[in-house]
Design a protein around this motif. Structure first.
Motif, PDB file in Angstrom:
ATOM      1  N   ALA A   6      48.921  48.006  43.027  1.00  0.00           N
ATOM      2  CA  ALA A   6      49.416  48.301  41.684  1.00  0.00           C
ATOM      3  C   ALA A   6      49.676  49.789  41.535  1.00  0.00           C
ATOM      4  O   ALA A   6      48.956  50.616  42.104  1.00  0.00           O
ATOM      5  CB  ALA A   6      48.398  47.844  40.632  1.00  0.00           C
ATOM      6  N   PHE A  30      52.162  46.052  38.367  1.00  0.00           N
ATOM      7  CA  PHE A  30      50.795  45.554  38.487  1.00  0.00           C
ATOM      8  C   PHE A  30      50.579  44.680  39.711  1.00  0.00           C
ATOM      9  O   PHE A  30      49.449  44.321  40.021  1.00  0.00           O
ATOM     10  CB  PHE A  30      50.424  44.757  37.231  1.00  0.00           C
ATOM     11  CG  PHE A  30      50.278  45.602  36.005  1.00  0.00           C
ATOM     12  CD1 PHE A  30      49.047  46.127  35.633  1.00  0.00           C
ATOM     13  CD2 PHE A  30      51.382  45.903  35.219  1.00  0.00           C
ATOM     14  CE1 PHE A  30      48.913  46.920  34.509  1.00  0.00           C
ATOM     15  CE2 PHE A  30      51.254  46.699  34.091  1.00  0.00           C
ATOM     16  CZ  PHE A  30      50.023  47.211  33.731  1.00  0.00           C
ATOM     17  N   ASN A  31      51.668  44.344  40.435  1.00  0.00           N
ATOM     18  CA  ASN A  31      51.524  43.397  41.537  1.00  0.00           C
ATOM     19  C   ASN A  31      52.654  43.618  42.535  1.00  0.00           C
ATOM     20  O   ASN A  31      53.544  42.783  42.695  1.00  0.00           O
ATOM     21  CB  ASN A  31      51.540  41.963  41.004  1.00  0.00           C
ATOM     22  CG  ASN A  31      50.945  40.956  41.975  1.00  0.00           C
ATOM     23  OD1 ASN A  31      50.492  41.309  43.058  1.00  0.00           O
ATOM     24  ND2 ASN A  31      50.953  39.693  41.578  1.00  0.00           N
ATOM     25  N   GLY A 100      45.355  51.020  42.242  1.00  0.00           N
ATOM     26  CA  GLY A 100      44.512  49.907  42.670  1.00  0.00           C
ATOM     27  C   GLY A 100      45.214  49.109  43.748  1.00  0.00           C
ATOM     28  O   GLY A 100      46.436  49.173  43.893  1.00  0.00           O
ATOM     29  N   TYR A 102      44.684  45.109  46.075  1.00  0.00           N
ATOM     30  CA  TYR A 102      44.048  43.805  45.996  1.00  0.00           C
ATOM     31  C   TYR A 102      43.651  43.321  47.389  1.00  0.00           C
ATOM     32  O   TYR A 102      44.388  43.496  48.361  1.00  0.00           O
ATOM     33  CB  TYR A 102      44.995  42.781  45.354  1.00  0.00           C
ATOM     34  CG  TYR A 102      45.497  43.215  43.994  1.00  0.00           C
ATOM     35  CD1 TYR A 102      44.658  43.186  42.883  1.00  0.00           C
ATOM     36  CD2 TYR A 102      46.796  43.670  43.825  1.00  0.00           C
ATOM     37  CE1 TYR A 102      45.114  43.599  41.634  1.00  0.00           C
ATOM     38  CE2 TYR A 102      47.264  44.075  42.585  1.00  0.00           C
ATOM     39  CZ  TYR A 102      46.411  44.046  41.491  1.00  0.00           C
ATOM     40  OH  TYR A 102      46.858  44.462  40.261  1.00  0.00           O
ATOM     41  N   LEU A 115      40.250  43.371  42.706  1.00  0.00           N
ATOM     42  CA  LEU A 115      40.951  44.623  42.460  1.00  0.00           C
ATOM     43  C   LEU A 115      40.063  45.755  42.959  1.00  0.00           C
ATOM     44  O   LEU A 115      38.892  45.849  42.588  1.00  0.00           O
ATOM     45  CB  LEU A 115      41.207  44.791  40.957  1.00  0.00           C
ATOM     46  CG  LEU A 115      41.633  46.180  40.479  1.00  0.00           C
ATOM     47  CD1 LEU A 115      42.977  46.581  41.056  1.00  0.00           C
ATOM     48  CD2 LEU A 115      41.656  46.233  38.946  1.00  0.00           C
ATOM     49  N   ARG A 117      39.651  49.724  42.916  1.00  0.00           N
ATOM     50  CA  ARG A 117      40.133  50.870  42.141  1.00  0.00           C
ATOM     51  C   ARG A 117      39.096  51.983  42.164  1.00  0.00           C
ATOM     52  O   ARG A 117      37.928  51.746  42.492  1.00  0.00           O
ATOM     53  CB  ARG A 117      40.412  50.459  40.697  1.00  0.00           C
ATOM     54  CG  ARG A 117      39.168  50.002  39.939  1.00  0.00           C
ATOM     55  CD  ARG A 117      39.505  49.432  38.577  1.00  0.00           C
ATOM     56  NE  ARG A 117      38.297  48.988  37.877  1.00  0.00           N
ATOM     57  CZ  ARG A 117      38.292  48.279  36.754  1.00  0.00           C
ATOM     58  NH1 ARG A 117      39.442  47.905  36.202  1.00  0.00           N
ATOM     59  NH2 ARG A 117      37.157  47.923  36.182  1.00  0.00           N
ATOM     60  N   ILE A 202      38.745  39.349  40.140  1.00  0.00           N
ATOM     61  CA  ILE A 202      39.781  39.049  39.152  1.00  0.00           C
ATOM     62  C   ILE A 202      40.250  37.612  39.332  1.00  0.00           C
ATOM     63  O   ILE A 202      39.897  36.938  40.300  1.00  0.00           O
ATOM     64  CB  ILE A 202      40.976  40.020  39.267  1.00  0.00           C
ATOM     65  CG1 ILE A 202      41.597  39.956  40.675  1.00  0.00           C
ATOM     66  CG2 ILE A 202      40.544  41.447  38.933  1.00  0.00           C
ATOM     67  CD1 ILE A 202      42.857  40.776  40.837  1.00  0.00           C
ATOM     68  N   VAL A 206      46.934  36.903  40.256  1.00  0.00           N
ATOM     69  CA  VAL A 206      47.465  37.872  41.212  1.00  0.00           C
ATOM     70  C   VAL A 206      48.053  37.193  42.450  1.00  0.00           C
ATOM     71  O   VAL A 206      48.871  37.788  43.162  1.00  0.00           O
ATOM     72  CB  VAL A 206      46.363  38.875  41.619  1.00  0.00           C
ATOM     73  CG1 VAL A 206      45.336  38.222  42.537  1.00  0.00           C
ATOM     74  CG2 VAL A 206      46.954  40.113  42.281  1.00  0.00           C
ATOM     75  N   GLN A 217      44.912  41.747  36.350  1.00  0.00           N
ATOM     76  CA  GLN A 217      43.722  42.550  36.636  1.00  0.00           C
ATOM     77  C   GLN A 217      42.522  42.181  35.756  1.00  0.00           C
ATOM     78  O   GLN A 217      41.497  42.852  35.809  1.00  0.00           O
ATOM     79  CB  GLN A 217      44.040  44.036  36.473  1.00  0.00           C
ATOM     80  CG  GLN A 217      45.085  44.550  37.453  1.00  0.00           C
ATOM     81  CD  GLN A 217      45.302  46.040  37.362  1.00  0.00           C
ATOM     82  OE1 GLN A 217      44.824  46.707  36.439  1.00  0.00           O
ATOM     83  NE2 GLN A 217      46.026  46.602  38.320  1.00  0.00           N
TER      84      GLN A 217
END
Length: 235
Positions: A6, A30-31, A100, A102, A115, A117, A202, A206, A217
């Motif tokens: 992300a 975000f993905n 972040g 995954y 996630l 981060r 999460i 995702v 997230q």
């Protein structure tokens, strides 16, 4: 490894943080998945720029963009030996902004996404390499790969590799191609310090690359055991 990540920091904030100028429309993501456009920071014509490159490096020598495997990660230990990365290590290094990434951990038959981060939620920079490839019709494709290192103690439970996160004091050298890339790869790329990053369980949103919104997230309770594999109790 880094197969999804992300980058949600506002482009103006990135410009200020990096002393760079955005030359493309950099929207929060975000993905981000391989083959999709992703923000990179590179130096061209004496200017630090933020551009969009395809995630998944296509070497300049490739006969077509599908003739090589999808090179979305590159191991730091072998950058100087691999033909796909050797030239880029010396001449085309970049940063990939992120906040972040995954990873998935197997829990029985279920894969729990996490996630990863920074604990302080600050954005950070992956070490990357980029290439420019030209098709037989003359079309140009710019692409990039994210460099990985051995995972640190915090993250080894979910994967043996992690992206090479460069501290701010290393950004200038990584982008400066006057600095020898081989020495940077051998001595300048390390796992992030223990304690800097956290893993947050999460939900499964995702898993679908089409889901590219803050909801991917959302934290969930980490399963101790998948329900479908729970053993019956003997009474």
């Amino acid at each position: 490894m880094c197969g999804r990540y992300a980058q949600t920091t506002d482009v103006k904030a990135l410009e200020a943080l990096l002393g760079a100028v955005a030359v493309a429309d950099i929207a929060p993501r975000f993905n981000i998945a391989p083959t999709q456009p992703a923000a990179v920071v590179l130096t061209e014509d004496g200017e630090r720029r933020i551009a969009l490159h395809r995630w998944g490096l296509v070497p300049g020598y490739a006969s077509d963009e599908r003739s090589t495997p999808l090179l979305f990660n590159a191991r730091a230990e072998t950058l100087a030996q691999k033909p796909a990365f050797r030239s880029a290590l010396q001449r085309r290094r970049c940063l990939a902004p992120a906040d972040g990434w995954y990873e998935w951990r197997a829990v029985g038959r279920f894969k729990q996404p996490y996630l990863v981060r920074r604990r302080d939620r600050a954005p950070f920079m992956f070490a990357g390499l980029w290439e420019s490839w030209t098709s037989s019709e003359g079309a140009q494709l710019r692409s990039m790969t994210i460099v990985t290192v051995t995972a640190n103690q915090d993250l080894a439970a979910i994967h043996e590799r992690m992206p090479a996160v460069l501290p701010p004091e290393a950004w200038d050298a990584w982008l400066d191609t006057r600095v020898d890339g081989r020495s940077l790869a051998l001595r300048g790329l390390h796992p992030a310090p223990v304690g800097d990053f956290e893993m947050v369980a999460i939900g499964a949103r995702v898993n679908q690359t089409s889901n590219d919104d803050p909801q991917v997230q959302e934290p969930v309770q980490e399963p101790a055991e998948p329900l479908e594999l729970a053993q019956p109790r003997l009474i």
